[in-house]
Structures are given as C-alpha cells and as structure tokens.
Scaffold this motif. Structure first.
Motif, PDB file in Angstrom:
ATOM      1  N   SER A  43       0.812  -1.215   0.000  1.00 13.18           N
ATOM      2  CA  SER A  43       0.000   0.000   0.000  1.00 13.18           C
ATOM      3  C   SER A  43       0.846   1.267   0.000  1.00 13.18           C
ATOM      4  O   SER A  43       0.536   2.213  -0.737  1.00 13.18           O
ATOM      5  CB  SER A  43      -0.933   0.004   1.222  1.00 13.18           C
ATOM      6  OG  SER A  43      -1.631   1.223   1.306  1.00 13.18           O
ATOM      7  N   LYS A  44       1.911   1.309   0.808  1.00 12.28           N
ATOM      8  CA  LYS A  44       2.651   2.556   1.006  1.00 12.28           C
ATOM      9  C   LYS A  44       4.045   2.561   0.402  1.00 12.28           C
ATOM     10  O   LYS A  44       4.520   3.595  -0.054  1.00 12.28           O
ATOM     11  CB  LYS A  44       2.747   2.847   2.512  1.00 12.28           C
ATOM     12  CG  LYS A  44       1.393   3.053   3.184  1.00 12.28           C
ATOM     13  CD  LYS A  44       0.626   4.179   2.522  1.00 12.28           C
ATOM     14  CE  LYS A  44      -0.719   4.405   3.183  1.00 12.28           C
ATOM     15  NZ  LYS A  44      -1.532   5.411   2.446  1.00 12.28           N
ATOM     16  N   ARG A  69       5.201   0.236  -2.064  1.00 10.19           N
ATOM     17  CA  ARG A  69       4.964  -0.060  -3.483  1.00 10.19           C
ATOM     18  C   ARG A  69       6.256  -0.270  -4.260  1.00 10.19           C
ATOM     19  O   ARG A  69       6.585   0.510  -5.176  1.00 10.19           O
ATOM     20  CB  ARG A  69       4.146   1.066  -4.131  1.00 10.19           C
ATOM     21  CG  ARG A  69       2.791   1.273  -3.510  1.00 10.19           C
ATOM     22  CD  ARG A  69       2.109   2.501  -4.087  1.00 10.19           C
ATOM     23  NE  ARG A  69       0.869   2.787  -3.388  1.00 10.19           N
ATOM     24  CZ  ARG A  69       0.169   3.895  -3.576  1.00 10.19           C
ATOM     25  NH1 ARG A  69       0.570   4.812  -4.440  1.00 10.19           N
ATOM     26  NH2 ARG A  69      -0.945   4.091  -2.898  1.00 10.19           N
ATOM     27  N   LYS A 114      -4.148  -4.090   3.186  1.00 13.32           N
ATOM     28  CA  LYS A 114      -3.805  -3.159   2.110  1.00 13.32           C
ATOM     29  C   LYS A 114      -4.924  -2.138   1.899  1.00 13.32           C
ATOM     30  O   LYS A 114      -4.676  -0.928   1.775  1.00 13.32           O
ATOM     31  CB  LYS A 114      -3.533  -3.907   0.809  1.00 13.32           C
ATOM     32  CG  LYS A 114      -3.160  -2.967  -0.338  1.00 13.32           C
ATOM     33  CD  LYS A 114      -3.055  -3.662  -1.650  1.00 13.32           C
ATOM     34  CE  LYS A 114      -2.715  -2.672  -2.764  1.00 13.32           C
ATOM     35  NZ  LYS A 114      -3.707  -1.585  -2.887  1.00 13.32           N
ATOM     36  N   ASN A 115      -6.154  -2.610   1.857  1.00 21.44           N
ATOM     37  CA  ASN A 115      -7.277  -1.690   1.655  1.00 21.44           C
ATOM     38  C   ASN A 115      -7.405  -0.694   2.807  1.00 21.44           C
ATOM     39  O   ASN A 115      -7.757   0.470   2.605  1.00 21.44           O
ATOM     40  CB  ASN A 115      -8.577  -2.480   1.492  1.00 21.44           C
ATOM     41  CG  ASN A 115      -8.627  -3.200   0.167  1.00 21.44           C
ATOM     42  OD1 ASN A 115      -8.040  -2.758  -0.808  1.00 21.44           O
ATOM     43  ND2 ASN A 115      -9.325  -4.317   0.114  1.00 21.44           N
ATOM     44  N   ASP A 120      -4.595   1.863   2.502  1.00 17.26           N
ATOM     45  CA  ASP A 120      -4.856   2.802   1.403  1.00 17.26           C
ATOM     46  C   ASP A 120      -5.648   4.018   1.884  1.00 17.26           C
ATOM     47  O   ASP A 120      -5.561   5.103   1.285  1.00 17.26           O
ATOM     48  CB  ASP A 120      -5.630   2.096   0.279  1.00 17.26           C
ATOM     49  CG  ASP A 120      -4.746   1.160  -0.528  1.00 17.26           C
ATOM     50  OD1 ASP A 120      -3.509   1.284  -0.433  1.00 17.26           O
ATOM     51  OD2 ASP A 120      -5.285   0.294  -1.237  1.00 17.26           O
ATOM     52  N   SER A 121      -6.442   3.821   2.949  1.00 15.88           N
ATOM     53  CA  SER A 121      -7.258   4.927   3.457  1.00 15.88           C
ATOM     54  C   SER A 121      -6.458   5.896   4.321  1.00 15.88           C
ATOM     55  O   SER A 121      -6.940   6.986   4.633  1.00 15.88           O
ATOM     56  CB  SER A 121      -8.439   4.372   4.272  1.00 15.88           C
ATOM     57  OG  SER A 121      -7.977   3.709   5.434  1.00 15.88           O
ATOM     58  N   GLN A 143      -1.322   9.500   2.386  1.00 16.76           N
ATOM     59  CA  GLN A 143       0.099   9.322   2.065  1.00 16.76           C
ATOM     60  C   GLN A 143       0.931  10.440   2.681  1.00 16.76           C
ATOM     61  O   GLN A 143       2.124  10.250   2.955  1.00 16.76           O
ATOM     62  CB  GLN A 143       0.271   9.287   0.538  1.00 16.76           C
ATOM     63  CG  GLN A 143       1.658   8.927   0.062  1.00 16.76           C
ATOM     64  CD  GLN A 143       2.032   7.478   0.380  1.00 16.76           C
ATOM     65  OE1 GLN A 143       1.161   6.628   0.581  1.00 16.76           O
ATOM     66  NE2 GLN A 143       3.328   7.187   0.446  1.00 16.76           N
TER      67      GLN A 143
END
Length: 290
Positions: free
Chosen positions: A113-114, A116, A173-174, A177-178, A181
C-alpha cells in the motif's frame, strides 16, 4: 411490541408501522428471522442439553430435555479426558497465530500500500488470484515442505501459515490505502525508516483492522483441524479439534464426546458474544475493494 423502536432504528420507522401493509411485512420478516435464529442455535442447544444426560438416557430416551442438570458430569468428563492440556495447546496455537497474522500480513499489506516496490502490483495480483485456489489443494506441498524443514511436531508452521493469509493481506492493504500518504511522507521527512513508520505510526492507527484480523484468526486457528492433525498427531501437542477426532478410537462414551464438543464450542461462542460489535464495525469500515 413496537414502542421501543425509534425513527432511527432502521429502514422501517415507527411511523411506517402504522400502515397495515408495512406492519404485516414487518411481522413476516420478524417470524422468518426468529426461525433462522432457531435453526442456527438448535444444534448448539441440543449439544449442551445432551451433555447433561447419562449414557442410558442419551441412547434410550430421545427427548430434548435431560432429567437432571448436574454440572458435575461435565467436570468429570473434563478430568477424565484431560482436556486442560488440549485447551492449553489450542491457546498456544491461537496466541502465536494472532501475532504472526497481525505482524506478517500487516507488514506485507503496508509494503503493497505505502512502499509499493517494483512488481508490487503483480504480487498483489498473485495474492488476489490465490484466493481462488481452495486451501485444501495446497495442503500436500505445504506439508512436504514442512517435513523437509523438519518442523513437524512444532507449533511454528501453524503460526507461520496464519502469517501468510491472502485475505488478511487484502484487508490490510485496503485499510492502509485509506491512511493519507502525506502522513507517511511527513514521517519519512522527519527521519523515520519504514519499520518505525509501521510500528510507531501506522500500527497504532490500525486498531479496527487489527481487531478484525485478531478475531478472525482466533476463530480460524481454534477450529482448524487438518494441518494441526498432520503436524501434531501423537506428539502430545494435539489441539482441541485434533483430540475430538481422536476420541473415536478412545474409551470415551458418546456422551463424553458430546460434552467434549461442548467444551470445544465455548470459546468461539464467548468470542462472538463479546466482540460481534467490533467485527461488524471493523468489516463495515474496511470494506473489500477489488
């Protein structure tokens, strides 16, 4: 019967119940719901009530209610079957599985997620694809690899299998994602490495997803049978579920086995009774994105 409902109770408001058609639909739905609840609870109730019966009463008198409710029969069966040891083994499996499930799957979800890295999308695709493969089809190569590593008779393979769960990775991961960043970038500017960001910033923010994964892991590792049976049979480390299967070759009576089944379902029932609110909230907050 309807006075306790407020206008915010759900789709059907108190005002709507004044209409005969809505009232009839509500009563029909209520009856159907109660019937489903009865179907779901009937096996559990039958198991618990049967445990109070003697062997002759259980075999010769096919009635639901026992003639007496002597809890001493359960205590006697617990001592006779030495269930304490199997409970301890199951709790060891559960605690280790929780640690590996939260840390292992959480780290992979964070990386996808972060961080990558190159190829992360392909790895995520493989993880999604693995959900389509039945777990039982991979049990043979998994067991062979465990044997080659000489880890049979150990709890470690069970813990590690919980730490490599595709469904948990997707949940993490989901959820990550919330998280904005900008929070991660600010931590990097302040000099935090990825390990510090995960354990000091992201992990404390992940209370809801950690709770959901923990509850799912407890339920799955407690009720797991096949892999613990292949790895722990005849090692003295059998879990509750493995021991229930082995009772078929023991001197235990049918009633003893019924009581043993009661012992095995108590933890999941307690877990669901106390944490169903967190399970419902966590799943609704997280969602599963494709």
């Amino acid at each position: 019967m309807f006075r306790s409902f407020t206008k915010d109770s759900g789709l059907i408001r108190t005002f709507d119940l004044k209409k005969p058609s809505i009232r009839i639909i509500y009563i029909i739905l209520l009856i159907i719901s109660l019937f489903i609840v009865f179907i779901a609870l009937a096996p559990i109730i039958w198991t618990i009530l049967s445990g109070f019966k003697s062997l002759s009463e259980f075999v010769n008198e096919p009635k639901l209610l026992p003639s007496s409710y002597n809890i001493g029969k359960f205590i006697e069966t617990w001592k006779t079957l030495e269930f304490t040891r199997f409970y301890i083994n199951s709790f060891i499996v559960v605690i280790g599985s929780i640690f590996f499930a939260v840390i292992g799957n959480g780290l992979l979800g964070y990386a996808l997620s972060k961080i990558r890295p190159r190829g992360s999308k392909f790895i995520y695709f493989l993880i999604l694809w693995s959900l389509m493969i039945p777990a039982t089809t991979s049990i043979v190569p998994l067991f062979l690899n465990i044997v080659k590593l000489k880890l049979q008779g150990s709890f470690l393979p069970l813990w590690m299998s919980a730490g490599a769960n595709a469904f948990f990775v997707i949940l993490y991961k989901n959820f990550f994602d919330s998280i904005p960043q900008s929070v991660i970038e600010a931590a990097r500017i302040d000099g935090c490495n990825e390990w510090s960001i995960f354990f000091k910033i992201v992990f404390p923010l992940s209370y809801s997803i950690n709770t959901v994964v923990t509850i799912f892991t407890i339920n799955a590792s407690w009720s797991d049978f096949l892999l613990p049976y292949l790895l722990l049979n005849n090692t003295g480390k059998e879990t509750v579920m493995v021991r229930l299967f082995l009772f078929r070759n023991s001197v235990a009576t049918d009633v003893d086995i019924i009581r043993a089944v009661t012992f095995s379902i108590i933890p999941p029932i307690i877990l669901f009774a106390f944490f169903q609110k967190y399970m419902r909230e966590g799943i609704s907050n997280i969602g599963v994105k494709g």
